[in-house]
Design a protein around this motif. Structure first.
Motif, PDB file in Angstrom:
ATOM      1  N   ASP A 134       7.160 -57.522 -15.394  1.00 22.93           N
ATOM      2  CA  ASP A 134       6.736 -56.121 -15.410  1.00 22.93           C
ATOM      3  C   ASP A 134       6.030 -55.766 -16.714  1.00 22.93           C
ATOM      4  O   ASP A 134       5.026 -55.048 -16.722  1.00 22.93           O
ATOM      5  CB  ASP A 134       7.941 -55.197 -15.206  1.00 22.93           C
ATOM      6  CG  ASP A 134       8.498 -55.286 -13.792  1.00 22.93           C
ATOM      7  OD1 ASP A 134       7.739 -55.728 -12.900  1.00 22.93           O
ATOM      8  OD2 ASP A 134       9.670 -54.934 -13.572  1.00 22.93           O
ATOM      9  N   HIS A 138       2.151 -54.695 -17.063  1.00 26.93           N
ATOM     10  CA  HIS A 138       1.764 -53.416 -17.676  1.00 26.93           C
ATOM     11  C   HIS A 138       0.860 -53.623 -18.877  1.00 26.93           C
ATOM     12  O   HIS A 138      -0.181 -52.986 -19.025  1.00 26.93           O
ATOM     13  CB  HIS A 138       3.013 -52.640 -18.095  1.00 26.93           C
ATOM     14  CG  HIS A 138       2.699 -51.299 -18.700  1.00 26.93           C
ATOM     15  ND1 HIS A 138       2.461 -51.124 -20.043  1.00 26.93           N
ATOM     16  CD2 HIS A 138       2.539 -50.088 -18.134  1.00 26.93           C
ATOM     17  CE1 HIS A 138       2.180 -49.859 -20.285  1.00 26.93           C
ATOM     18  NE2 HIS A 138       2.241 -49.200 -19.139  1.00 26.93           N
ATOM     19  N   CYS A 179      -0.148 -52.685  -8.998  1.00 25.95           N
ATOM     20  CA  CYS A 179      -0.655 -52.055 -10.222  1.00 25.95           C
ATOM     21  C   CYS A 179      -2.034 -51.414 -10.031  1.00 25.95           C
ATOM     22  O   CYS A 179      -2.608 -50.918 -10.995  1.00 25.95           O
ATOM     23  CB  CYS A 179      -0.741 -53.093 -11.343  1.00 25.95           C
ATOM     24  SG  CYS A 179       0.853 -53.552 -12.016  1.00 25.95           S
TER      25      CYS A 179
END
Length: 435
Positions: A134, A138, A179
């Protein structure tokens, strides 16, 4: 000199001692690229020799070297990092904590192929860590998506290349889709840059190949995606047209998509690809056509557009391999039972093509089953029976007899026996009791 001697003569325990660390820190922070290069080359040597985990303090000089203004230093250091990650000899948690993604993202923008490959490989391997996925997505993927929206074509191309590499992994593909990669990739399809079109289309093709992601792909991008891919099928750059076709083939099992494709007039670009002389371009077109031709409302359209004539010609080309034969047989079967199919079949080389494949001794059972199933269907159509019978020779009959007696594939045996039965059936009985 200390580093050179150590690199040449030291055992693993001597590669990473305190004295070496202090020297590396001093070299890495130098303003002279030649001095930094010495440290980078040492790390490359260590990355190939080290079997245990690199001590944590040695990670900082690596990060420092990645920020070097000298591209050669950056390339060697990023290659070292790739080696460490591949060999699992570096702490990923520490790399993430030290913001390693920032210099790696900058390398993606360098325009240098080596730097891009190394940095992208690092990001992919860092993403493979479940505990850090994650964070990497990001900190790494979001900036890549931002780069893809740049007004600089080269920066866009670098970002698209990185996204394409990430779609080589199913798990990472799912992450980048969550995303927001899908709208960005579809937007890139509209670029006038053919390389950018290819990269984004290939990434979308990888995404579409994952069945569970297809609903997301269609829900997020919908008609805009299908129309963009259909437009790309008409590209003068054949590899782009074929890649768009392959992507649509994955999505075309959806009936709603099939309707859209026919409304967008996909037939002409399909015919163009089928008439090329490269199997890489022909196969995607055949795959899509075999799906579309199964949909009843499409059949007469394809027949009227002369698809059967083109398919018949494909059988007679030297590179008519298993995949081509199977798809061609499926398309013939689909179109032969349409209203205009039997009449259109008369002036084609479809039947002779099927019989040519039947004669071959090296054809697999899978191909033979598809070919004989197609022949059985054709000979069962009253208006086509005489056409098939007229082209069947004693060699074909012998081949059918042999195949009907084999036991390894009962379905193939049954199909061949059924064809023989149709050949023996009197014409008047066949006309009275067509199957």
């Amino acid at each position: 000199m200390l580093l050179q001697l150590t690199a040449l003569n030291a055992g693993e325990n001597q590669l990473c001692n305190d004295q070496i660390l202090q020297t590396l820190i001093k070299l890495a922070t130098s303003e002279k690229s030649k001095i930094q290069l010495t440290a980078a080359e040492y790390f490359l040597h260590v990355s190939l020799q080290l079997k245990s985990t690199l001590p944590d303090p040695f990670v900082r000089p690596i990060v420092t070297l990645l920020y070097s203004s000298d591209l050669k230093v950056q390339n060697i250091t990023s290659l070292s990092l790739v080696n460490f990650l591949v060999n699992d000899t570096i702490c990923i948690d520490l790399l993430i904590e030290m913001k390693i993604l920032e210099p790696l993202i900058e390398l993606l923008k360098s325009g240098d192929v080596v730097a891009q490959c190394n940095s992208c490989a690092c990001i992919i391997m860092l993403s493979s860590s479940e505990s850090n996925a994650d964070t990497v997505i990001h900190d790494g993927i979001i900036p890549i998506l931002a780069l893809a929206k740049s007004y600089d074509p080269q920066v866009q191309q670098d970002a698209a290349w990185a996204l394409l590499q990430l779609t080589q992994s199913d798990s990472l593909t799912k992450l980048i889709c969550r995303c927001g990669a899908l709208p960005v990739l579809v937007l890139l399809l509209q670029s006038s840059n053919s390389q950018l079109q290819f990269l984004s289309c290939t990434a979308l093709c990888n995404i579409a190949s994952i069945v569970e992601l297809q609903p997301m792909l269609l829900n997020v991008c919908g008609y805009y995606l299908i129309s963009s891919l259909t437009n790309l099928m008409s590209s003068t750059v054949t590899r782009n047209a074929a890649k768009a076709c392959k992507c649509l083939a994955y999505l075309s099992h959806n009936e709603h998509i099939q309707i859209q494709l026919m409304e967008l007039d996909c037939v002409l670009p399909l015919k163009t690809l089928l008439k090329t002389y490269n199997l890489i371009y022909i196969e995607p077109a055949l795959t899509l056509l075999s799906v579309l031709s199964a949909h009843t409302p499409n059949k007469d359209v394809f027949v009227d557009e002369g698809i059967l004539e083109i398919i018949g010609q494909l059988f007679h080309r030297r590179y008519a391999g298993p995949s081509v034969v199977i798809h061609c047989s499926i398309i013939i079967s689909n179109l032969s039972n349409s209203d205009t199919g039997p009449e259109a079949m008369t002036g084609t080389m479809c039947i002779s093509g099927l019989l040519i494949v039947l004669e071959k001794q090296t054809v697999s059972d899978e191909v033979l089953l598809q070919v004989t199933s197609c022949l059985l269907q054709l000979i069962s159509i009253g208006t086509l029976r005489s056409l098939v019978v007229a082209q069947v020779t004693s060699k074909h009959v012998t081949r059918l007899v042999i195949l009907s007696e084999q036991t390894r594939n009962p379905l193939l045996s049954y199909t061949c026996a059924a064809i023989l039965g149709k050949l023996e059936q009197p014409e008047e009985d066949f006309e009275r009791f067509p199957c």
